[in-house]
Write an enzyme that holds these catalytic residues in place. Structure first.
Site, PDB file in Angstrom:
ATOM      1  N   CYS A   1     -49.093  24.289  42.327  1.00  0.00           N
ATOM      2  CA  CYS A   1     -49.130  24.740  43.732  1.00  0.00           C
ATOM      3  C   CYS A   1     -49.380  26.245  43.812  1.00  0.00           C
ATOM      4  CB  CYS A   1     -47.863  24.322  44.455  1.00  0.00           C
ATOM      5  SG  CYS A   1     -48.055  24.309  46.264  1.00  0.00           S
TER       6      CYS A   1
ATOM      7  N   HIS B   1     -47.252  18.554  43.280  1.00  0.00           N
ATOM      8  CA  HIS B   1     -45.828  18.591  42.940  1.00  0.00           C
ATOM      9  C   HIS B   1     -45.432  17.250  42.334  1.00  0.00           C
ATOM     10  CE1 HIS B   1     -44.842  22.416  44.782  1.00  0.00           C
ATOM     11  NE2 HIS B   1     -45.482  22.056  45.877  1.00  0.00           N
TER      12      HIS B   1
END
Length: 496
Positions: free
Chosen positions: A338, A441
């Site tokens: 991310c 994630h």
């Protein structure tokens, strides 16, 4: 058919008293006993969040509790989520969608606004009640913050609204447990105290029978029974909600393991992405911003951030950015997730000032890409294949996206995605086995990705895949068994 149970709520004398873990235990206990429970926390403040199947965002603590219940997480379980962007303001996520950034002064100071949020929380709770029983509620921080009582939407107002049998959790390891319990109860309004059914002493070290006199004293002082004394434990692994948990995690190199340095960021988000590494015996993960510990590591992981540009600037200022670049040049693995993935590019841009006052900042220059921060927030849960262009046998993996930013390739770089998603989208950039990044994630929770991470290291460790999903199920059962052994469950059921 099981009888209907009233809601139950766990509140605390302080933050990090263990409410979330005890809540998780009761979610599993009720499921084991044949009920269909669901967790609920009206307002959460955390940078650890999750994307639901519907594309909403919620706090990970309630995701863990939903897993313990054996149900799919839904934003009704956490209708208000505050994600701090700096020391004074937070992004407000309502019913899974961001509705803007607010300072703490504005958030807690505008009463009408808090009342609207409270109504939304009540509506979410009522929706849950139509589908599940019992609802297992969790409070936030301390219930005795008098200056915030009238604006509370999480603790005793919610307990009263839900008609919940309420239990006070106290952390004896912090010291002063008699004062904290007595003071907390004494500061409640009479109608709030009437909701209190019991006290749970948490994190007790040693022989619990030594606290028998303490049980009696607290009952005499407060008029409320101590219904359980939970021992301190290290052998049950439950995902932590708060970043304070990082203070007690391992933070140093160990011989004989694949050492993984996870870079400590000021606004680190979703550190739970790396919990699986603590359970897999091949790895020794540690959170650090120490240059020596970073340089000794076999693998460097860059986590997500709620303020990517500012965190990257901080890494440059304290020499960590250069240490990461040197590690890459010497053949160490460097992987970003991310915000960490965004940092690995040539540059990051924030032309609208969404994250702060930095319009542009050079990246680490490890991947041929540029990221522009944008208003649209992508929250999506997906199935995907890992390294679709390099793997002979493709395994289906799962993960989720939570990010604001569009990443594009530069200088005619070849398209080399890390994952191919089920909807046809590609994500991430795979430079080689020692350098890649992804928005996904939870990517490390997949055995295929963990095996890839361990590939290339000649360490004296078990060379077998680790099933994190099965491991977590075992931990929920172990936690439930521990609570049953140390809490008067017959009494608790009698109050519901």
């Amino acid at each position: 058919m099981k009888r209907y149970l009233n809601p139950i709520m766990f509140v605390g004398t302080c933050s990090d008293a263990g409410k979330s873990v005890i809540n998780t235990a009761f979610c599993r206990i009720f499921r084991q006993d044949g009920y269909h429970p669901a967790p609920f926390k009206a307002q959460n403040m955390s940078l650890n969040s999750y994307s639901t199947i519907e594309g909403g965002e919620m706090g990970r603590a309630q995701v863990v509790q939903a897993e313990a219940c054996g149900i799919e997480p839904h934003t009704d379980m956490n209708p208000v989520l505050l994600k701090p962007t700096n020391d004074k303001s937070s992004q407000v996520v309502l019913n899974g969608k961001p509705v803007g950034n607010m300072s703490a002064k504005d958030y807690f100071g505008i009463k009408n606004q808090k009342e609207e949020l409270f109504k939304e929380a009540i509506n979410a709770f009522k929706r849950l009640e139509t589908r599940y029983n019992p609802i297992v509620l969790e409070g936030a921080g301390s219930i005795s913050e008098l200056n915030l009582r009238d604006r509370d939407i999480t603790n005793m107002r919610m307990a009263s609204q839900a008609g919940a049998s309420t239990y006070l959790v106290a952390d004896i390891d912090k010291g002063g447990v008699f004062g904290s319990v007595y003071g907390t109860i004494a500061l409640l309004k009479p109608e709030e105290k009437a909701l209190m059914r019991g006290i749970i002493i948490n994190k007790f070290r040693g022989d619990a029978s030594l606290f028998e006199e303490g049980r009696q004293l607290l009952k005499e002082l407060t008029g409320i029974p101590v219904v359980g004394v939970i021992p301190w434990f290290h052998d049950i692994k439950i995902e932590e909600e708060d970043s304070v948990a990082l203070d007690v995690k391992n933070n140093t190199y160990r011989d004989g393991k694949i050492n993984v340095a996870i870079i400590l960021l000021k606004r680190m988000s979703n550190f739970t992405d790396f919990d699986v590494l603590e359970m897999d015996t091949r790895f020794n993960p540690y959170y650090t911003n120490n240059l020596d510990e970073i340089e000794k590591a076999d693998i460097i992981l860059l986590p997500g951030s709620k303020n990517t540009l500012a965190d990257l600037q901080h890494l440059r200022a304290n020499g960590i950015a250069n240490a990461i670049i040197r590690a890459h040049k010497t053949g160490k693995k460097v992987i970003g997730i991310c915000g960490g993935y965004q940092m690995m590019g040539i540059r990051l841009e924030d032309p609208e000032g969404i994250e702060g006052s930095l319009p542009v900042i050079p990246g680490l220059g490890l991947l041929p890409q540029c990221t522009v921060i944008e208003q649209e927030k992508i929250t999506k849960q997906s199935s995907f294949t890992f390294l679709p262009d390099t793997s002979d046998s493709l395994q289906t993996c799962r993960g989720y996206e939570i990010h604001m930013g569009r990443t594009t390739l530069l200088n005619d770089a070849p398209n080399q995605p890390v994952v191919l998603l089920e909807d046809g989208r590609q994500d991430g950039y795979y430079l080689n086995n020692k350098c890649w990044g992804s928005y996904m994630h939870g990517i490390l929770d997949n055995p295929a990705v963990l095996d890839n991470l361990a590939d290339g290291f000649d360490k004296k460790t078990e060379n077998k895949s680790f099933d994190y999903t099965a491991f977590k199920e075992e931990q929920y059962d172990k936690l439930a068994a521990l609570i049953r052994q140390n809490v008067d469950m017959k009494y608790i059921y009698s109050t519901l």
